[in-house]
Design a protein around this motif. Structure first.
Motif, mmCIF file in Angstrom:
data_model
loop_
_atom_site.group_PDB
_atom_site.id
_atom_site.type_symbol
_atom_site.label_atom_id
_atom_site.label_comp_id
_atom_site.label_asym_id
_atom_site.label_seq_id
_atom_site.Cartn_x
_atom_site.Cartn_y
_atom_site.Cartn_z
ATOM 1 N N PRO A 1 -1.689 7.318 4.440
ATOM 2 C CA PRO A 1 -1.364 6.874 5.803
ATOM 3 C C PRO A 1 -0.198 5.873 5.846
ATOM 4 N N CYS A 2 -0.067 5.043 4.825
ATOM 5 C CA CYS A 2 1.057 4.115 4.780
ATOM 6 C C CYS A 2 2.314 4.832 4.304
ATOM 7 N N VAL B 1 1.472 -1.348 5.394
ATOM 8 C CA VAL B 1 0.799 -2.622 5.212
ATOM 9 C C VAL B 1 1.039 -3.190 3.818
ATOM 10 N N CYS C 1 -4.911 2.141 -0.680
ATOM 11 C CA CYS C 1 -5.310 1.769 0.682
ATOM 12 C C CYS C 1 -6.025 0.414 0.761
ATOM 13 N N LEU C 2 -5.540 -0.436 1.650
ATOM 14 C CA LEU C 2 -6.124 -1.763 1.831
ATOM 15 C C LEU C 2 -7.094 -1.788 3.001
ATOM 16 N N GLY C 3 -7.288 -0.642 3.643
ATOM 17 C CA GLY C 3 -8.235 -0.571 4.752
ATOM 18 C C GLY C 3 -7.724 -1.201 6.039
ATOM 19 N N VAL C 4 -6.423 -1.270 6.188
ATOM 20 C CA VAL C 4 -5.836 -1.825 7.404
ATOM 21 C C VAL C 4 -4.854 -0.795 7.974
ATOM 22 N N CYS C 5 -5.160 0.476 7.726
ATOM 23 C CA CYS C 5 -4.216 1.566 7.988
ATOM 24 C C CYS C 5 -3.828 1.684 9.451
ATOM 25 N N SER D 1 -0.793 4.429 -0.179
ATOM 26 C CA SER D 1 -1.679 5.556 0.094
ATOM 27 C C SER D 1 -1.164 6.384 1.277
ATOM 28 N N CYS E 1 0.840 -1.204 0.000
ATOM 29 C CA CYS E 1 0.000 0.000 0.000
ATOM 30 C C CYS E 1 0.871 1.248 0.000
ATOM 31 N N GLY F 1 -7.085 5.611 4.552
ATOM 32 C CA GLY F 1 -7.146 5.939 5.969
ATOM 33 C C GLY F 1 -8.474 5.567 6.593
HETATM 34 S S1 FES Z 1 -3.337 3.570 3.742
HETATM 35 FE FE1 FES Z 1 -2.310 1.712 3.610
HETATM 36 S S2 FES Z 1 -3.804 0.340 4.294
HETATM 37 FE FE2 FES Z 1 -4.875 2.204 4.334
#
Ligand code: FES
Ligand SMILES: Cc1cc2nc3c(=O)[nH]c(=O)nc-3n(C[C@H](O)[C@H](O)[C@H](O)COP(=O)(O)O)c2cc1C
Ligand code: SF4
Ligand code: FES
Lengths: 151, 520
Positions: A78-79, A124, A115-119, A76, A74, B193
């Protein structure tokens, strides 16, 4: 051979996405071949170009052969902010391939994804169906070693 | 019911599964029976516990002690010390000082009332907490128009983005004559997020189903689809089990509770496209097409799936409905603010002491959420900004920490609220970097149907990349804002209309940072 998968679903267009998922998941090289498209096209009575249209739209599908283990890292925000590109660098060195490439032994394909939804456990990655969170460079090395050992 | 001295809740989720929670539980059970504690300590496998610890986590009640990152080797000590002698093992605790325990305010919880408390895979557990009473009431004691009136009166607004009042949405579709109507649950959750919907589904899948059933009855839909992203394997598994259990209990199916009403629920899986979270793109995808948005109007409520009237609602929106039906609109309105009722589920990430999940009243300020629910900033870090609402969200600086978080106060930024993602950044982190990552995301996710977004997202990415490298000027910064404004006015769907939010809020609140980097 793909016909066997197709017939598990009613021959309606809205089952296309499910059929593509199952064909890709059960193919050792995790992709949808031209033959598969042809068989789906016959089964669903849909033009091949519709199937290619769908296939290329969604990021989870591939039209080219891939490795046994698909790594989706990921990238995105947050990652990213937790260092996903350090992990990417580590993965590239460990595997000796770039993004979108497959290792020569066909064991791994490296991909970036959204994003995988495990932020909550960023950074991740997913390898096939398994989620790996709170990644560090050491942890990644471990994970790759373990999977290599199994193959 | 058996009386237990202690309840031990173990969070089963993607992370703990990866950490081997299944074999951990086996080992823990074995140890408990070896020490003769099996009858005193109740081990419960449940969903999210309300904090994001590493690896395997558990919460012990009544003392409310949280452990994280447990290994099988820790089990003997845990059992001996804590479960046998009643001395919590500080070394393994989430907060070894023991000062902070995530504020799990059960009183103010609606959507998460069962999360982390019941076994999400047991329909009997759900029924035991009063589950499916709302469904029975809606089906046997209420007319569709009563349901819609109640939901309208509650003030419940959509939690997926646009914030449209749910009852009003239903009231457009309910009177339409059609051979078939549909309910579609939007569980595509792709906003970076954001994962509150995942936690809601993992923690209490039946509550979502119950809300969905009530919606179906209200609008007269006999078929429902849950469109869920392919990566959410655990949710898919739990929802499927929940649906199967409902079918075998006669809670869905034909002639439910002798009411003459039929309902069938099916799960449909996405394949990795953020734009499919947009309701009309989702409908295209459900029909087996590329996920390109459709022109609105007609809205899905009039012409949706296969041109039939279709209500699309977010997971969290529907999860609020059973409460409204059982307790009534007046009770619901006690939560939140007069303009924006109810609660909101947030996930808090980044440099706070305890990243986690919370459900708070609408209108709670960001400062309260960070300080009271996440334990404030992580030690040694200073607050710089919060990215609220993911990539389609905005940066809030220190001076905006006291803005009330509700749809009315955030007004034009209402989309920001829906996703419920709060990412807290510390003073060393760069806004420009973050914006780069956001614009990279949009470039990747633009569906390519319309030019302003297809070319705009590419241009924005090139500009921010140049700025990030220190090769940009303030003109480039202005240009970025102008392009995003043009996209906001001309893009076909809300995806292309979104980048302006992050760009404008970044430039307005952190202008100095852009000046500094362009003068490098
Ligand atoms: S930003 Fe990486 S899993 Fe949500
Ligand atoms: C690009 C884009 C992505 C979206 N993603 C989601 C999503 O992941 N989940 C969601 O519930 N709504 C999402 N929405 C909003 C939906 O279009 C729609 O407004 C929502 O599902 C309606 O449900 P609600 O009224 O219950 O909020 C998205 C919208 C856009 C434009
Ligand atoms: S705004 Fe972007 S995502 Fe929406 S239709 Fe246009 S190209 Fe597709
Ligand atoms: S002429 Fe450029 S988009 Fe139409």
């Amino acid at each position: 051979m793909y016909k066997e998968i197709c017939v598990k679903y009613a021959p309606n267009k809205d089952n296309l996405i499910h059929i593509l998922h199952e064909i890709q998941d059960t193919h050792p090289q995790h992709y949808i071949s031209a033959d598969a498209v042809k068989e789906i096209s016959e089964y669903l009575k849909l033009p091949e170009n519709h199937i290619y249209g769908v296939l290329t739209f969604y990021s989870m599908y591939s039209t080219t052969p891939r490795g046994k283990n698909i790594i989706r890292l990921c990238e995105s925000p947050p990652c990213y902010i937790k260092g996903s590109y350090n992990i990417l660098r580590k993965l590239k060195t460990l595997l000796g391939v770039g993004v979108g490439e497959t290792t020569k032994d066909g064991v791994f394909t490296l991909e970036l994804c959204a994003c995988l939804g495990v932020c909550g456990n960023a950074p991740v990655m997913m390898i096939n169906d398994d989620v790996y969170g709170d990644l560090s460079e050491e942890k990644v090395e471990d994970i790759i070693e373990k999977i290599r050992g199994r193959n | 019911m058996k009386y237990y001295r202690s309840h031990v809740l173990i969070g089963i989720n993607e992370t703990s599964l990866a950490a081997g929670v299944e074999s951990f539980i086996k080992a823990l059970r074995a140890e408990l029976s070896k020490t003769g504690l099996s009858d005193e300590i109740n081990l419960l496998e449940t969903g999210p516990l309300g904090f994001f610890g590493k690896g395997i986590c558990l919460t012990v009640y009544p003392e409310n002690v949280n452990y994280e990152n447990l290994k099988e080797a820790d089990i003997p000590e845990l059992v001996q010390e804590h479960f046998l002698k009643g001395r919590p093992v500080a070394r393994l605790m989430l907060d070894s000082a023991g000062k902070f325990s995530p504020k799990f305010n059960y009183k103010s919880r609606i959507v998460l009332r069962n999360s982390g408390i019941i076994d999400p895979e047991s329909i009997d557990d759900y029924i035991g907490t009063g589950g499916y009473e709302a469904w029975e009431k809606a089906l046997t004691k209420m007319q569709p128009k009563d349901i819609i009136e109640e939901v309208k009166e509650s003030g419940l607004r959509g939690r997926g983005g646009a914030g449209f009042p749910a009852g009003v949405k239903w009231s457009f579709t309910a009177p339409l004559e059609a051979k078939q109507k549909y309910v579609v649950v939007n569980a595509d959750e792709g906003e970076p997020g954001t994962f509150k919907d995942r936690l809601i589904m993992e923690g209490d899948p039946h509550q979502l189903l119950e809300g969905l059933m009530i919606c179906a009855r209200a609008i007269g839909a006999t078929k429902a689809y849950i469109y869920i992203r392919g990566e959410y394997k655990l949710c898919i598994m739990r929802l499927q089990k929940a649906i199967d259990d409902c079918r075998s209990y006669g809670i869905i199916g034909e002639n439910i509770f002798e009411s003459g009403f039929d309902l069938d629920i099916q799960i449909k899986i996405g394949a990795g496209a953020y734009v499919c979270g947009e309701e009309t793109a989702m409908i295209e995808s459900l029909e087996g097409n590329r996920g390109h948005p459709r022109w609105k109007p007609p809205f899905p409520g009039v012409k949706g799936l296969w041109q039939a009237p279709t209500v699309v609602n977010n997971v969290e929106t529907l999860a609020n409905v059973p409460f409204i039906i059982i307790k009534g609109a007046q009770e619901y309105k006690k939560f939140g603010t007069p303009q924006c009722t109810g609660t909101k589920v947030y996930t808090i990430l980044g440099d706070v002491a305890y990243p986690g999940l919370c459900e708070v009243d609408m209108g709670t300020t960001l400062r309260t959420i960070i300080n009271e629910y996440a334990g404030g900033m992580k030690k040694g870090f200073k607050f710089k900004a919060a990215l609220v609402g993911g990539a389609a969200g905005m940066f809030l600086s220190e001076k905006l920490l006291d803005v009330k978080m509700d749809l009315a106060s955030l007004d034009q930024y209402s989309a920001v609220l829906g996703s419920g993602a709060i990412l807290v950044m510390n003073e060393h982190q760069s806004i420009v970097d973050m914006l780069w990552s956001i614009l990279r995301f949009f470039r990747h996710e633009s569906c390519g149907k319309c030019s302003p977004c297809k070319t705009g997202t590419q241009q924005l990415y090139l500009l921010i990349s140049k700025i990030k490298k220190g090769e940009g000027t303030m003109e480039d910064v202005e240009l970025m804002q102008n392009i995003a404004e043009a996209m906001q006015q001309t893009s076909f769907c809300a995806l292309g209309q979104s980048p302006i939010m992050a760009i404008r809020s970044a430039i307005e609140n952190f202008r100095d940072e852009f000046i500094a980097i362009t003068q490098k």
